[in-house]
Design an enzyme around this catalytic site. Structure first.
Site, PDB file in Angstrom:
ATOM      1  N   THR A 166       0.836  -1.207   0.000  1.00  0.00           N
ATOM      2  CA  THR A 166       0.000   0.000   0.000  1.00  0.00           C
ATOM      3  C   THR A 166       0.868   1.253   0.000  1.00  0.00           C
ATOM      4  O   THR A 166       0.573   2.229  -0.706  1.00  0.00           O
ATOM      5  CB  THR A 166      -0.923   0.002   1.230  1.00  0.00           C
ATOM      6  OG1 THR A 166      -1.738  -1.166   1.211  1.00  0.00           O
ATOM      7  CG2 THR A 166      -1.823   1.234   1.229  1.00  0.00           C
ATOM      8  N   THR A 215      -1.559 -10.811  -1.803  1.00  0.00           N
ATOM      9  CA  THR A 215      -0.766 -11.643  -0.903  1.00  0.00           C
ATOM     10  C   THR A 215      -0.693 -13.068  -1.408  1.00  0.00           C
ATOM     11  O   THR A 215       0.041 -13.892  -0.846  1.00  0.00           O
ATOM     12  CB  THR A 215      -1.381 -11.645   0.509  1.00  0.00           C
ATOM     13  OG1 THR A 215      -2.757 -12.062   0.411  1.00  0.00           O
ATOM     14  CG2 THR A 215      -1.330 -10.266   1.132  1.00  0.00           C
TER      15      THR A 215
END
Length: 339
Positions: free
Chosen positions: A67, A160
């Protein structure tokens, strides 16, 4: 109660904690040197051409800076960042609304992009390649596809679990970066920078102590720093020393290798109740009073990475290193099992 003498302007409210500690530029981003250099070239080339850079895919475990890198990309380009996530986009119409609201050159960040719904994923293919979406109006034989042109934009996807990304989606990203776990030296640098932003006096030994217990993850390093700061302030220590850091981390049940209460509980029941295994995941989770997903996704990956536990076709097995970490000896009955 005595507090350390810290400039109040350096203190950061808890709600702004993560945002305040995030680096704002690529040059400020600690660690991941290969990714930093590659991404810098992509952004520099786009700026020289005066165009939007290729779509970027960031993959890796949670807490490594995906992020943050998306925010840095937007900041380096001097454009706005729009943020959404795969689970939040349930229908193609949701994605169409987001895409049609983009301005030219903006960056769209989609976290957990592998969890996009199939209709939204199909729409994203066309948007990424041709900067166009087709909105279906009506149903059945009378349905009509209305094309909507989109301004050039850059999609930054984060995942992920890169293995769950469909091949056609993965191939549409012009640059893919795999983020790795950080070494202790890089984490110590992150702790030092975060402590400066928080106004926490901390020596180099304490920075290394926190870094070693952070499981190679900046997010965990910053979280542990926050807890050490709290301990230091409440106990009236003017500076975070190694002894202060150790006492704080011991209070919060984080040991020298970064294992927390759950990690040690898994190792404990595996070695004490089940003679080192093999034992099934569901039985292991039930024994420590946690959900199967929690053990499988939170504790197990770190224990395996540290060489304290292994997966076998018959179940989970503690290694010799796992026994040694708890100060125990593996059973003599089947020593080969623990090699």
């Amino acid at each position: 109660m005595e507090h350390s003498d810290v400039d109040p302007t350096a203190q950061v409210e808890d709600r702004d904690y993560e945002a305040a500690l995030r680096p704002k530029r690529l040059t400020e981003f600690e660690g991941q040197p290969r990714v930093r250099e590659q991404l810098g070239l992509v952004l520099d080339a786009a700026r020289h051409r005066g165009t939007s850079p290729d779509h970027v895919l960031l993959s890796g475990p949670p807490g490594l800076g995906k992020t943050t890198l998306a925010m840095i990309i937007a900041a380096e380009l001097g454009v706005n960042l729009r943020i959404s996530s795969g689970p939040a986009i349930q229908h193609a119409g949701d994605l169409a609304a987001i895409l049609s609201g983009l301005d030219e050159g903006e960056v769209l960040f989609l976290d957990e992009i592998h969890r996009l719904s199939r209709p939204a994923e199909e729409m994203l293919y066309l948007a990424m390649e041709d900067f166009r979406v087709d909105v279906i109006v009506g149903k059945g034989p009378g349905a009509t596809a209305i094309p909507i042109e989109l301004p050039p934009f850059t999609l930054v996807g984060a995942t992920t679990r890169a293995g769950l990304l469909p091949g056609p989606l993965r191939d549409r990203f012009g640059f893919t970066a795999q983020l790795d776990f950080y070494d202790a030296a890089d984490l110590a640098g992150i702790v030092a920078g975060s402590a400066a932003k928080l106004g926490v006096p901390i020596d180099s030994h304490s920075q290394g102590e926190i870094a070693r217990r952070s499981r190679g993850t900046p997010r965990i390093a910053n979280r542990l720093l926050r807890r050490v700061r709290d301990f230091s302030q409440v106990k009236g220590h003017p500076e975070v020393t190694r002894d202060v850091a150790r006492a704080a981390l011991e209070l919060y049940e984080v040991d020298e290798r970064g294992l927390d209460r759950l990690d040690r509980a898994v190792l404990d029941v595996l070695t004490r109740l089940f003679d080192g295994g093999p034992v099934g995941l569901s039985t292991l989770a039930l024994s420590v009073g946690e959900e199967i997903e929690t053990v499988a996704e939170v504790a197990e990956p770190f224990l395996i990475r540290e060489g304290l536990l292994v997966r076998t076709p018959r179940g989970r097995v503690a290694t010799r290193a796992g026994y040694a970490h708890l100060g125990r000896r593996p059973p003599a009955a089947n020593p080969a099992l623990f090699d």
